[in-house]
Design an enzyme around this catalytic site. Structure first.
Site, mmCIF file in Angstrom:
data_model
loop_
_atom_site.group_PDB
_atom_site.id
_atom_site.type_symbol
_atom_site.label_atom_id
_atom_site.label_comp_id
_atom_site.label_asym_id
_atom_site.label_seq_id
_atom_site.Cartn_x
_atom_site.Cartn_y
_atom_site.Cartn_z
ATOM 1 C CG HIS A 97 -45.691 -121.870 10.790
ATOM 2 N ND1 HIS A 97 -46.567 -122.457 9.894
ATOM 3 C CD2 HIS A 97 -44.448 -122.214 10.366
ATOM 4 C CE1 HIS A 97 -45.891 -123.123 8.985
ATOM 5 N NE2 HIS A 97 -44.603 -122.987 9.235
ATOM 6 C CG ASP A 131 -31.842 -123.079 7.015
ATOM 7 O OD1 ASP A 131 -31.618 -123.987 7.858
ATOM 8 O OD2 ASP A 131 -32.983 -122.813 6.606
HETATM 9 C C1 LIG Z 1 -40.349 -124.637 7.696
HETATM 10 S S1 LIG Z 1 -38.733 -124.403 7.093
HETATM 11 C C2 LIG Z 1 -38.963 -122.927 6.136
HETATM 12 C C3 LIG Z 1 -37.935 -122.749 5.058
HETATM 13 C C4 LIG Z 1 -38.181 -121.523 4.170
HETATM 14 N N1 LIG Z 1 -38.329 -120.307 4.917
HETATM 15 C C5 LIG Z 1 -39.350 -121.751 3.258
HETATM 16 O O1 LIG Z 1 -40.463 -121.384 3.584
HETATM 17 O O2 LIG Z 1 -39.144 -122.365 2.200
HETATM 18 C C6 LIG Z 1 -37.886 -123.812 8.508
HETATM 19 C C7 LIG Z 1 -36.390 -123.620 8.306
HETATM 20 O O3 LIG Z 1 -35.829 -123.154 9.551
HETATM 21 C C8 LIG Z 1 -34.503 -123.651 9.606
HETATM 22 N N2 LIG Z 1 -34.002 -123.499 10.980
HETATM 23 C C9 LIG Z 1 -34.374 -124.196 12.083
HETATM 24 N N3 LIG Z 1 -33.712 -123.750 13.161
HETATM 25 C C10 LIG Z 1 -32.902 -122.738 12.748
HETATM 26 C C11 LIG Z 1 -31.982 -121.858 13.402
HETATM 27 N N4 LIG Z 1 -31.788 -121.958 14.708
HETATM 28 N N5 LIG Z 1 -31.322 -120.940 12.651
HETATM 29 C C12 LIG Z 1 -31.535 -120.844 11.304
HETATM 30 N N6 LIG Z 1 -32.408 -121.645 10.637
HETATM 31 C C13 LIG Z 1 -33.081 -122.574 11.340
HETATM 32 C C14 LIG Z 1 -34.678 -125.074 9.144
HETATM 33 O O4 LIG Z 1 -33.452 -125.671 8.786
HETATM 34 C C15 LIG Z 1 -35.636 -124.876 7.957
HETATM 35 O O5 LIG Z 1 -34.951 -124.708 6.755
#
Ligand SMILES: C[S@@+](CC[C@H](N)C(=O)[O-])C[C@H]1O[C@@H](n2cnc3c(N)ncnc32)[C@H](O)[C@@H]1O
Length: 364
Positions: free
Chosen positions: A269, A230
């Protein structure tokens, strides 16, 4: 003569009924906010502490509310009981008990996986509600010049990840909410579809937030070495490694660490089709061939996957919400198939497992 609208004639009785329905829809937000109120107060925990049934006086005491608030508390409970969140436990409407819905808000929820209260509060939190309130204004603003890409951006001046990056408290709230949802979803996923994890020795939970999914997989299948990827704002804020899973800072648009399987739970999504294809290509580069059991495991909505009206409607509200707060959306099977194919995958298998959610195994 019956009133007429665009050639359709409706009886007065139909119009009277329609006026009630219209008001019912318009007042939907009051139901959401009554739920927010009950969750913030901890009503479900209070009923649970009282052995499963509580009077309004019990609730006043448990929640440390002033006696003058009794009429409002009564109204909140009566409305939420009419919606099935709680149930009345006495004819006079002064006693309430938990239903299956509110049992999910209790801290030691059914011994399953913790409370869904944080996840519920996320949907009704003002920073996420405000862009929905602004939807019409955003649509009217058009797409030219400096127009915001999403209603979230128009409301907050930055996209979701930018806002979460500069507001540590909101970030903590967001990560905690996702973790509570993920503990519940993964518990169900592992019970219902354990075979999805067969033959896997390593797994990367891409955009895994605080690592709740990776932790669930590692606890259920100790042979699987789990890693969470992340952004630094998430990984750097975590407590020192728990030994169960590894944490890696990175950008999934650039690189995904190698593993037998990549997990993407509620990630795609958040992103446009083009961004999803890019993420999926990085995932494909990280996994071995299908013969070597390489796969991407997507946990997300497949629009139209459920025959149940409440699931289908919930999926449509989620779809609209994702469009409002991110560049993403929920997708139907045809849209998923196109993404997998454009990213170079050869096959996929969908299993609907949790009402509105599905597990999609995607093979290189
Ligand atoms: C909706 S959350 C889902 C977290 C996890 N998968 C869950 O369902 O509990 C989306 C995640 O994508 C991460 N994120 C956003 N852009 C990212 C990137 N470019 N690389 C890695 N992670 C990223 C955010 O920090 C966040 O933790």
């Amino acid at each position: 003569m019956a009133p007429q609208c665009n050639g359709a004639r409706f009886s007065r009785a139909e119009l009277l009924q329609a006026s009630v329905e219209l008001r019912h829809h318009a007042l939907g937000y009051v139901k959401s906010m009554a739920l927010r109120c009950a969750v913030k107060l901890g009503v479900a925990n209070a009923i649970h502490r009282r052995g499963g049934v509580a009077s309004l006086d019990d609730l006043l005491a448990e929640l440390s509310l002033d006696a003058s608030r009794l009429p409002c508390l009564r109204s909140v409970m009566r409305a939420l009981a009419a919606s099935g969140v709680f149930a009345t436990a006495s004819d006079d409407g002064e006693h309430y008990r938990l239903t299956a819905v509110s049992s999910l808000l209790v801290d030691d929820s059914n011994g399953i996986s913790g409370s869904l209260a944080p996840a519920t509060l996320l949907f009704v939190a003002p920073p996420f509600v405000a862009p929905v309130v602004n939807l019409a204004e955003w649509l009217l603003a058009g797409a030219g010049g400096a127009a915001a890409t999403t209603a979230f951006e128009m409301t907050h001046g930055e996209d979701l990840w930018g806002v979460l990056g500069r507001d540590a408290a909101l970030r903590g709230f967001f990560d905690g909410a996702l973790a509570s949802d993920t503990r519940f979803v993964m518990d169900m996923a592992i019970r219902v579809s354990p075979k999805v994890f067969d033959g896997i020795a390593s797994l990367v939970d891409v955009a895994g937030g605080a690592g709740a999914a990776a932790q669930a997989v590692a606890a259920a299948f100790p042979r699987i070495k789990c890693t969470v990827l992340d952004l630094p704002q998430v990984i750097d804020a975590l407590a020192p490694a728990d030994g169960l899973v590894d944490y890696v800072v990175g950008d999934m648009m650039e690189f995904v660490p190698p593993a037998d399987a990549v997990l993407l739970k509620n990630v795609l999504h958040d992103w446009s089709d083009q961004e999803c294809v890019n993420i999926l290509k990085r995932c494909k580069e990280a996994i071995p061939s299908q013969e070597a059991r390489g796969k991407v495991i997507v946990i997300d909505v497949v629009l139209g996957s459920s025959p149940h009206a409440i699931c289908s409607e919930t999926q449509l509200w989620l779809h609209l919400l994702m469009l409002t707060i991110t560049t993403g959306k929920e997708r139907n099977e045809k849209e998923w198939r196109r993404l997998f194919s454009e990213a170079g995958f050869s096959d996929y298998k969908i299993r609907q497992f949790l009402g509105h959610l599905s597990i999609i195994e995607v093979f290189p």
